[in-house]
Structures are given as structure tokens and as C-alpha cells.
Design a protein around this motif. Structure first.
Motif, short mmCIF file in Angstrom:
data_model
loop_
_atom_site.label_atom_id
_atom_site.label_comp_id
_atom_site.label_asym_id
_atom_site.label_seq_id
_atom_site.Cartn_x
_atom_site.Cartn_y
_atom_site.Cartn_z
N TYR A 192 -4.13 31.58 28.63
CA TYR A 192 -5.13 31.46 27.73
C TYR A 192 -6.44 30.94 27.76
O TYR A 192 -7.56 31.30 27.40
CB TYR A 192 -4.18 30.54 26.69
N ASN A 202 -10.58 23.34 22.77
CA ASN A 202 -9.87 24.83 22.86
C ASN A 202 -8.78 24.45 23.66
O ASN A 202 -8.80 23.70 24.79
CB ASN A 202 -11.11 25.71 23.79
N PRO A 213 -9.82 35.52 22.77
CA PRO A 213 -10.86 34.87 23.70
C PRO A 213 -12.21 35.77 23.45
O PRO A 213 -13.17 35.02 23.46
CB PRO A 213 -10.42 35.46 24.98
N GLN A 241 -14.89 34.33 28.75
CA GLN A 241 -15.69 34.64 27.85
C GLN A 241 -16.97 33.51 27.31
O GLN A 241 -18.03 33.75 27.12
CB GLN A 241 -15.07 34.94 26.38
N ASP A 284 -8.66 33.19 30.06
CA ASP A 284 -9.44 34.29 29.35
C ASP A 284 -10.46 33.72 28.32
O ASP A 284 -11.80 34.26 28.17
CB ASP A 284 -8.45 34.87 28.17
N HIS A 285 -10.35 32.63 27.83
CA HIS A 285 -11.52 32.03 26.99
C HIS A 285 -12.76 31.58 27.83
O HIS A 285 -13.79 31.90 27.57
CB HIS A 285 -11.05 30.79 26.21
#
Ligand code: BG6
Length: 462
Positions: free
Chosen positions: A384, A362, A339, A391, A387-388
Motif C-alpha cells: 500500500y 496516509n 494510489p 505516485q 504504491d502511494h
């Protein structure tokens, strides 16, 4: 509390050949995807009457799109990335007159999106081109294909000028270096010089499409699409650092040409060092000056490079031949989950170009199993994506201009690399397996409700 901008585009991304099916319906011609039954790295297998492959039906989006769009709207999408199958519009690729039934299909699709206030983001060519152009002309190796593509682009810009204001030219244009048949319609045995010449033709075609789009739809924006394969040096050894710089330039080169309108010096050196002489005409140089409005990219993983031969040998065979990063975990398919790398990449691209960025893919491919109540409890996917997105929000705080985020495969679809359905990305489960068995029924996974909440709160729930 940090949130995303109010006009942020939230949604998902799909590609025609991975969802539509109906591969010969309403006059559609065969595409390269139709003759690559094992996926983008697989061999070409010429079709024989009566045979069938998983992509021929895919998830039957061609017939079920109203139901799917309704579900996307229920999640709160204000954007959906789709691609137009070039072969629905020009079945062989070289016709003068488009196929009206193909054009009519996308009219209906865009109308359905409009009815749900979902903005379409449309890719002109996502991992497929007319097979006729490969067989009869030699794919993008032949300069004539530039003209066929421009004609196709002008046709769809004209037809959909009031319905589509966001466009992308070629999906993951840098992927041709790894999958030449999928990217530029060339055999895997092609030399580097042949692949780069075909890529050059495609870059010119991309720029001509940008020009045409600006002429035909002045209020539209058109971007490129890169596989954002960020590469780290495995160690701080200066040779490893230089190797990473060069590996990153191998894909950034495409963005450099599309954003700056000319070949960068480091590429000219690469061509010289590799004995590659490209045919670049004055008209090509002029065409390349039509640069994109924004940069879009996919982001799944990062990897490392090193000058250590032994480690490199071990890494061969993994998707981008990168050495695994010892600090990162991997998905079931060996894709390393990173991430923070997404924040880094957004900053790198922003610093390099100062053009708006759009994350157009993504997601996490995983083997989902519905529980006794038929629900997929996909906490791994939620974590997943969460967390991305955290960011992405950090990058926005860093000052990076991010237009939107369309997660890959909001509904389960056929995977590109292996043409399988067991690698699922969706918030929506589709009842179909790798053998083609299943009812094709759609159902909401746990992540469906998670994403709905993220969108409704502009990211405050992350
Ligand atoms: C990108 C492609 O490379 O990654 C998509 O643009 C693809 O078409 C996606 O589906 C995920 O890859 P895969 O192989 O898991 O489907």
C-alpha cells in the motif's frame, strides 16, 4: 533513477488523543475526545469517576515517548507530526494562565525530537477541544471560543518559538461536516446553518493563528490540514460530473478560504440556496486575509458520486457517503485503495493554489497478527505505502512542490473513527488489544525495515 529531493521531510504522524493516554495527568482537563469513547462519530458519554476507556491509556506515549522516538530515529525519520492536547495547556479552555506541567511535557517531547534531529510538525488541534468550552460555551458555535483558541495558539507559539518551526491549525477541518462534535463541539443534531456558523468561527480562528504565528515566529511556516477526500463522477454523465465538482468543492471550500482569504462565490450560492445566513463581521473578513504558507492533507481513499438515487441510498453509511468505485479494491474497513488518486490530488491542489503541499497522513489500517517469532509480516502495508509513494514521486516529476510525507500511525495507535486498537497502521507493533489487555511492549514489523530503506535511499528503493 527518480528520487525524492534531499530536503524532503520523511516521517510519521500521530495525534495526542490517540497515543498519549494520561488523560487526566499533570493537570490535563477533559477534551471532547475523552467524552467520545466510541470514536469521532460516536455519542458523547459523560465521564463517571472510576470508568475507563481505551484512549485513557492509548499506547502510553506520554510516558514512553523517548523509546518511541528512538525507534522513529532508527527508521531514519527527519520529521514527526504530533499534536498538542489543548487541554494540557488550558484544561477548561477559558483560563488566563496556562498549566505549566502541560507546557513542560511538550518541552521535553520537542527536546527529545531535537536530540534525534527530528523536525516537529505540530497540529494545534487534532480532533479535540476542551470539553469545558463545549459545556459552558457551546463549542465553536460561540464566537468567544475564537478568542480562547487565539490565546492558546499565542501561548504555545511563544513557548515553543525556538523549538517548533512547522505548524498546522485544525486537523481535517472539513470533517466538521461529517462529525460536528469532534470538529466544532456541536451536537450531531445541529442544523447546517449552525455547523457552518461554527466552521466560520473556526476558519477565523485558524487565520488569527496564522497571523500570530507569523508575528511570534517569523521564520516558521504554518499550514492548514484538509481531509483530502477526492471524489470522482461514477459515470461521464454530465450530471454526475457536476455532482463530483460540487462534492469536491464541499471540502475544497475550506482550502479556498484558508489559501485565498475569502469565501468563494460557489459557497455564497450554496448558502443562499440553503437559506443559510452567516454572521460575518468586518473584523472576520479582515482576519481571514491572513492566509496559510502551505497546504497539508490526509489521503486514504477516493470515492464516487452519482445523481442516481438508488445507488446513493446504498452508499449511505459509508464514511463519506460515497459510492464504491468498481475499479478499486478496499481495505478491511471498506476504504478504497487508490494510489493514482494521490498523484491526481497532488496535481489538483497544486494547480488550484500553487502553494507547497505536505502529505501529513496516509496509511493502511489492518489487523496485524505477529507470527511464531513475534514478527508482523505486513507485506500488504508495504505494498500500500510503496504504491502511494511511487505516485508521490510521479507528482514531484509533474512539477508539484511536495514538502514531505508523514505516514499515519508509524506506531500502532487508537483509531479515530472507531476507537479500536485492532485497526493498526504502524511500522511498530504495540502489544495492546481492544479490551486494553497487553504489555504495551513495542516491536518492529517487516514494514519498519522497508521504510528505513526507503528513507535511506531517498525513495530509490521504491
Ligand atoms: C484521519 C485522522 O481522519 O484518519 C486521524 O486525522 C485518523 O486522526 C486517521 O486516525 C485514520 O482513521 P481511523 O479511523 O482509521 O483511525
Amino acid at each position: 533513477m527518480k528520487t525524492f529531493p534531499n530536503d524532503f521531510l520523511w516521517g510519521g504522524a500521530v495525534a495526542a488523543n490517540q497515543v498519549e493516554g494520561a488523560y487526566l495527568e499533570d493537570g490535563k482537563g477533559l477534551s471532547t475526545s475523552d467524552v467520545q469513547p466510541q470514536g469521532v462519530f460516536g455519542p458523547v458519554v459523560e465521564r463517571v469517576a472510576g470508568d475507563s476507556g481505551i484512549k485513557d491509556v492509548a499506547i502510553d506515549f506520554y510516558h514512553r515517548y523517548p523509546e518511541d522516538i528512538k525507534l522513529f530515529a532508527e527508521m531514519g525519520f527527519n520529521c514527526l507530526r504530533v499534536s498538542i492536547a489543548w487541554t494540557r495547556i488550558f484544561p477548561n479552555g477559558d483560563e488566563q494562565q496556562p498549566n505549566e506541567a502541560g507546557l513542560a511535557f511538550y518541552d521535553k517531547l520537542f527536546d527529545e525530537l531535537a536530540a534525534h534531529n527530528i523536525t516537529p510538525l505540530v497540529t494545534l488541534s487534532h480532533y479535540e477541544m476542551p470539553w469545558g468550552l463545549v459545556k459552558q460555551y457551546g463549542g465553536w458555535g460561540n464566537r468567544q471560543v475564537i478568542g480562547f483558541f487565539e490565546h492558546y495558539a499565542r501561548t504555545v507559539f511563544t513557548r515553543y518559538q525556538h523549538k517548533v518551526k512547522l505548524w498546522l491549525t485544525f486537523n481535517e477541518i472539513n470533517m466538521s461536516l461529517h462529525a460536528p462534535m469532534t470538529g466544532v463541539g456541536l451536537p450531531e443534531t445541529s442544523s447546517k446553518a449552525e455547523v457552518y456558523q461554527a466552521i466560520h468561527h473556526q476558519l477565523v480562528a485558524s487565520a488569527l493563528a496564522v497571523k500570530a504565528c507569523h508575528e511570534i515566529i517569523p521564520d516558521a511556516k504554518i499550514g492548514n490540514m484538509l481531509l483530502g477526500g477526492l471524489v470522482y463522477p461514477l459515470t461521464c454523465k454530465p450530471d454526475d460530473v457536476l455532482e463530483a465538482l460540487q462534492e469536491n468543492r464541499a471540502w475544497q471550500f475550506f482550502g479556498d478560504v484558508q489559501c485565498r482569504g475569502a469565501y468563494p462565490g460557489y459557497m455564497l450560492r450554496f448558502f443562499r440556496d440553503n437559506g443559510i445566513t452567516l454572521e460575518i463581521t468586518e473584523a472576520d473578513r479582515e482576519a481571514l486575509k491572513s492566509t496559510i504558507d502551505f497546504i497539508s492533507f490526509s489521503y486514504y481513499m477516493t470515492g464516487c458520486v452519482t445523481t442516481d438515487d438508488e445507488l446513493n441510498q446504498q452508499a449511505r453509511g459509508n464514511i463519506l457517503s460515497m459510492v464504491p468505485n468498481p475499479h478499486l479494491a478496499s481495505s478491511e474497513w471498506g476504504w478504497q485503495i487508490d494510489p493514482v488518486g494521490l498523484r491526481t490530488l497532488l496535481n489538483v491542489l497544486w494547480d488550484r493554489y500553487q502553494k507547497p503541499l505536505f502529505i501529513v497522513e496516509n496509511g493502511l489500517g489492518a489487523k496485524d497478527k505477529p507470527d511464531a517469532d513475534g514478527m508482523v509480516q505486513d507485506d500488504y502495508r508495504i505494498s500500500y505505502l510503496n504504491d502511494h509513494l511511487v505516485q508521490v514521486r510521479e507528482a514531484i516529476e509533474d512539477g508539484v512542490e511536495v514538502m514531505g510525507y508523514t505516514s499515519w500511525g508509524p506506531i500502532d495507535l487508537v483509531s479515530a473513527s472507531r476507537a479500536e486498537l485492532s485497526k493498526r497502521y504502524g511500522f511498530i507493533y504495540v502489544d495492546r488489544d481492544d479490551s486494553g489487555a497487553g504489555t504495551l511492549a513495542r516491536s518492529r514489523k517487516k514494514s519498519f525495515y522497508w521504510y528505513q530503506e526507503v528513507i535511506a535511499t531517498h525513495g530509490a528503493s521504491l
